[in-house]
Design a protein around this motif. Structure first.
Motif, mmCIF file in Angstrom:
data_model
loop_
_atom_site.group_PDB
_atom_site.id
_atom_site.type_symbol
_atom_site.label_atom_id
_atom_site.label_comp_id
_atom_site.label_asym_id
_atom_site.label_seq_id
_atom_site.Cartn_x
_atom_site.Cartn_y
_atom_site.Cartn_z
ATOM 1 N N CYS A 1 -3.676 0.719 -7.545
ATOM 2 C CA CYS A 1 -3.744 -0.737 -7.583
ATOM 3 C C CYS A 1 -4.498 -1.225 -8.811
ATOM 4 O O CYS A 1 -5.603 -0.742 -9.119
ATOM 5 C CB CYS A 1 -4.436 -1.266 -6.334
ATOM 6 S SG CYS A 1 -4.634 -3.070 -6.331
ATOM 7 N N TRP A 2 -3.902 -2.179 -9.498
ATOM 8 C CA TRP A 2 -4.529 -2.897 -10.597
ATOM 9 C C TRP A 2 -4.556 -4.386 -10.226
ATOM 10 O O TRP A 2 -3.674 -4.860 -9.507
ATOM 11 C CB TRP A 2 -3.735 -2.723 -11.889
ATOM 12 C CG TRP A 2 -3.705 -1.322 -12.419
ATOM 13 C CD1 TRP A 2 -3.091 -0.235 -11.856
ATOM 14 C CD2 TRP A 2 -4.298 -0.851 -13.627
ATOM 15 N NE1 TRP A 2 -3.267 0.877 -12.637
ATOM 16 C CE2 TRP A 2 -4.008 0.528 -13.743
ATOM 17 C CE3 TRP A 2 -5.042 -1.461 -14.640
ATOM 18 C CZ2 TRP A 2 -4.432 1.309 -14.811
ATOM 19 C CZ3 TRP A 2 -5.469 -0.697 -15.719
ATOM 20 C CH2 TRP A 2 -5.175 0.677 -15.805
ATOM 21 N N VAL B 1 -1.464 -6.783 -9.063
ATOM 22 C CA VAL B 1 -1.449 -8.079 -8.393
ATOM 23 C C VAL B 1 -1.829 -9.140 -9.409
ATOM 24 O O VAL B 1 -2.910 -9.090 -10.006
ATOM 25 C CB VAL B 1 -2.401 -8.111 -7.186
ATOM 26 C CG1 VAL B 1 -2.403 -9.499 -6.549
ATOM 27 C CG2 VAL B 1 -2.010 -7.050 -6.167
ATOM 28 N N ASP B 2 -0.928 -10.092 -9.620
ATOM 29 C CA ASP B 2 -1.149 -11.176 -10.572
ATOM 30 C C ASP B 2 -2.177 -12.186 -10.085
ATOM 31 O O ASP B 2 -2.295 -12.450 -8.882
ATOM 32 C CB ASP B 2 0.169 -11.936 -10.804
ATOM 33 C CG ASP B 2 0.939 -11.423 -12.001
ATOM 34 O OD1 ASP B 2 0.389 -10.648 -12.793
ATOM 35 O OD2 ASP B 2 2.111 -11.827 -12.155
ATOM 36 N N LEU C 1 -8.909 -12.616 0.307
ATOM 37 C CA LEU C 1 -9.715 -11.866 -0.653
ATOM 38 C C LEU C 1 -10.134 -10.520 -0.073
ATOM 39 O O LEU C 1 -10.124 -9.501 -0.774
ATOM 40 C CB LEU C 1 -10.934 -12.678 -1.083
ATOM 41 C CG LEU C 1 -11.851 -11.990 -2.104
ATOM 42 C CD1 LEU C 1 -11.085 -11.612 -3.365
ATOM 43 C CD2 LEU C 1 -13.040 -12.889 -2.448
ATOM 44 N N ARG C 2 -10.497 -10.491 1.202
ATOM 45 C CA ARG C 2 -10.847 -9.204 1.817
ATOM 46 C C ARG C 2 -9.662 -8.244 1.778
ATOM 47 O O ARG C 2 -9.830 -7.037 1.515
ATOM 48 C CB ARG C 2 -11.326 -9.421 3.261
ATOM 49 C CG ARG C 2 -12.698 -10.060 3.362
ATOM 50 C CD ARG C 2 -13.246 -9.987 4.774
ATOM 51 N NE ARG C 2 -12.551 -10.874 5.686
ATOM 52 C CZ ARG C 2 -12.887 -12.152 5.891
ATOM 53 N NH1 ARG C 2 -13.917 -12.677 5.248
ATOM 54 N NH2 ARG C 2 -12.215 -12.896 6.754
ATOM 55 N N ALA C 3 -8.462 -8.768 2.027
ATOM 56 C CA ALA C 3 -7.270 -7.914 1.964
ATOM 57 C C ALA C 3 -7.009 -7.440 0.544
ATOM 58 O O ALA C 3 -6.592 -6.292 0.321
ATOM 59 C CB ALA C 3 -6.060 -8.676 2.499
ATOM 60 N N LEU C 4 -7.257 -8.304 -0.427
ATOM 61 C CA LEU C 4 -7.057 -7.923 -1.823
ATOM 62 C C LEU C 4 -8.063 -6.852 -2.249
ATOM 63 O O LEU C 4 -7.711 -5.901 -2.957
ATOM 64 C CB LEU C 4 -7.191 -9.170 -2.708
ATOM 65 C CG LEU C 4 -6.820 -9.019 -4.176
ATOM 66 C CD1 LEU C 4 -5.398 -8.521 -4.347
ATOM 67 C CD2 LEU C 4 -7.004 -10.354 -4.908
ATOM 68 N N VAL C 5 -9.295 -6.993 -1.815
ATOM 69 C CA VAL C 5 -10.308 -5.974 -2.109
ATOM 70 C C VAL C 5 -9.909 -4.632 -1.509
ATOM 71 O O VAL C 5 -10.079 -3.573 -2.137
ATOM 72 C CB VAL C 5 -11.691 -6.425 -1.591
ATOM 73 C CG1 VAL C 5 -12.679 -5.265 -1.574
ATOM 74 C CG2 VAL C 5 -12.223 -7.567 -2.462
ATOM 75 N N LYS C 6 -9.357 -4.657 -0.299
ATOM 76 C CA LYS C 6 -8.904 -3.406 0.333
ATOM 77 C C LYS C 6 -7.807 -2.756 -0.495
ATOM 78 O O LYS C 6 -7.814 -1.534 -0.707
ATOM 79 C CB LYS C 6 -8.421 -3.691 1.747
ATOM 80 C CG LYS C 6 -8.081 -2.453 2.553
ATOM 81 C CD LYS C 6 -7.720 -2.804 3.993
ATOM 82 C CE LYS C 6 -7.389 -1.562 4.805
ATOM 83 N NZ LYS C 6 -7.040 -1.905 6.213
ATOM 84 N N SER D 1 0.816 -1.221 0.000
ATOM 85 C CA SER D 1 0.000 0.000 0.000
ATOM 86 C C SER D 1 0.846 1.265 0.000
ATOM 87 O O SER D 1 0.353 2.339 -0.339
ATOM 88 C CB SER D 1 -0.951 0.001 1.198
ATOM 89 O OG SER D 1 -0.226 0.076 2.413
ATOM 90 N N ARG D 2 2.121 1.148 0.353
ATOM 91 C CA ARG D 2 3.009 2.314 0.356
ATOM 92 C C ARG D 2 3.815 2.467 -0.933
ATOM 93 O O ARG D 2 4.614 3.414 -1.049
ATOM 94 C CB ARG D 2 3.968 2.228 1.551
ATOM 95 C CG ARG D 2 3.276 2.339 2.906
ATOM 96 C CD ARG D 2 4.285 2.483 4.036
ATOM 97 N NE ARG D 2 5.114 1.297 4.191
ATOM 98 C CZ ARG D 2 4.809 0.249 4.944
ATOM 99 N NH1 ARG D 2 3.662 0.237 5.631
ATOM 100 N NH2 ARG D 2 5.627 -0.788 5.051
ATOM 101 N N LEU D 3 3.624 1.598 -1.888
ATOM 102 C CA LEU D 3 4.403 1.678 -3.126
ATOM 103 C C LEU D 3 4.127 2.993 -3.853
ATOM 104 O O LEU D 3 2.962 3.391 -4.003
ATOM 105 C CB LEU D 3 4.088 0.491 -4.034
ATOM 106 C CG LEU D 3 4.614 -0.866 -3.553
ATOM 107 C CD1 LEU D 3 4.084 -1.994 -4.441
ATOM 108 C CD2 LEU D 3 6.148 -0.874 -3.549
ATOM 109 N N PRO D 4 5.182 3.650 -4.340
ATOM 110 C CA PRO D 4 5.016 4.985 -4.919
ATOM 111 C C PRO D 4 4.764 4.988 -6.424
ATOM 112 O O PRO D 4 5.057 5.975 -7.102
ATOM 113 C CB PRO D 4 6.373 5.636 -4.608
ATOM 114 C CG PRO D 4 7.340 4.504 -4.724
ATOM 115 C CD PRO D 4 6.612 3.290 -4.195
#
Length: 284
Positions: A203-204, A174-175, A191-196, A166-169
């Motif tokens: 995020c893609w 995510v594959d 999945l909940r974490a991925l949705v977040k 989440s901190r990536l600039p």
């Protein structure tokens, strides 16, 4: 060179007709090994699947464009991928694997060759997490090029890695839907974490890899993909993952094409997923 295309004899025609400009945003070329040798430290050795095989499959499916993702079996030798892009630069883009030895000139060469991102594997069967110092140095280098980073994760690692991700600039992808297991359904913590993560502006998500998280006809993977498409309609991508390295079974890509209406349930959503989103990210 004669290329073996007999694999198409075992592929049916998809029932779903893809729109003009449809993009396979995750596929590979392997070899041929006598021209583009596989990495000495590779974790697997695939059958050759050169650019001619990829193009034949895409013509069979009705795919117009593609993103060639460098696979770990070739390591940081990106020549097979670059050779495929050079065969039709308007049709292809690439995602490279690099390490800390790459110079600014190396990155310029990749960019000129159609590369628009770098990929890092975190999955255990491919060696686990990379050297994070190298990872961050590469991120610093490529963000100025307007590139993105592709993250290949195991589902159990999504939660512990979410803070760093989440901190990536720069934009990140995510594959394979995070490889969340389809058998666990839609009520699972990965999945909940991925949705977040998917709600972040940079995020893609690739709704590919149904054959990695499920078995044919992949019906249990569809609800997972649909959630991700609905949460993030303008930053989702679709791909075949051809030729399916390390697969547990033979996959007919027509099955993957025919799942698309179960992911993106109307024409507008399908246009975004297959055409508009990859065109915006990769400059088609």
């Amino acid at each position: 060179m004669t290329v073996d295309l007999t694999f198409l004899e075992h592929r049916r025609a998809p029932r779903v007709k893809l729109p003009a400009g449809a993009t396979d945003a995750h596929c590979h070329v392997f070899g041929p090994g006598d021209t583009f040798p596989y990495a000495p430290n590779r974790r697997y050795t695939p059958k050759d699947a050169p650019k001619e095989a990829l193009r034949a499959l895409h013509d069979h499916l009705g795919v117009s464009r593609a993103v060639i993702v460098q696979a770990s079996c070739h390591g940081t030798d990106n020549r097979a991928m670059l050779d495929c892009i050079a065969s039709d630069p308007k049709r292809y883009r690439g995602v490279a694997i690099v390490d800390g030895t790459f110079t600014d000139k190396d990155f310029e060469t990749l960019h000129e060759g159609g590369v628009r991102g770098v990929r890092f594997n975190f999955v255990k069967h491919l060696g686990g997490a990379p050297d994070m110092n190298v990872f961050m140095r590469v991120i610093d280098r490529v963000k100025g090029l307007g590139w993105h980073v592709v993250l290949h994760l195991d589902a159990p690692d999504i939660v512990p890695l979410s803070g760093m991700i989440s901190r990536l600039p720069l934009p990140f992808i995510v594959d394979h839907m995070g490889r969340v297991p389809a058998l666990a359904g839609v009520d699972q913590e990965p999945l909940r974490a991925l949705v977040k993560l998917a709600r972040l502006d940079n995020c893609w998500i690739k709704v590919c890899g149904a054959e990695r998280i499920d078995l044919p006809p992949y019906n249990r993977a569809a609800p997972i993909a649909r959630i991700l498409v609905e949460v993030n309609p303008e930053r989702v991508l679709w791909g075949t993952d051809f030729p399916h390295p390390n697969s547990t079974h033979e996959c007919d890509e027509a099955d993957l094409v025919d799942l698309i209406p179960h992911y993106a349930v109307n024409e507008r959503a399908q246009q975004r997923l297959l055409v508009d989103n990859p065109a915006r990210l990769y400059g088609f």
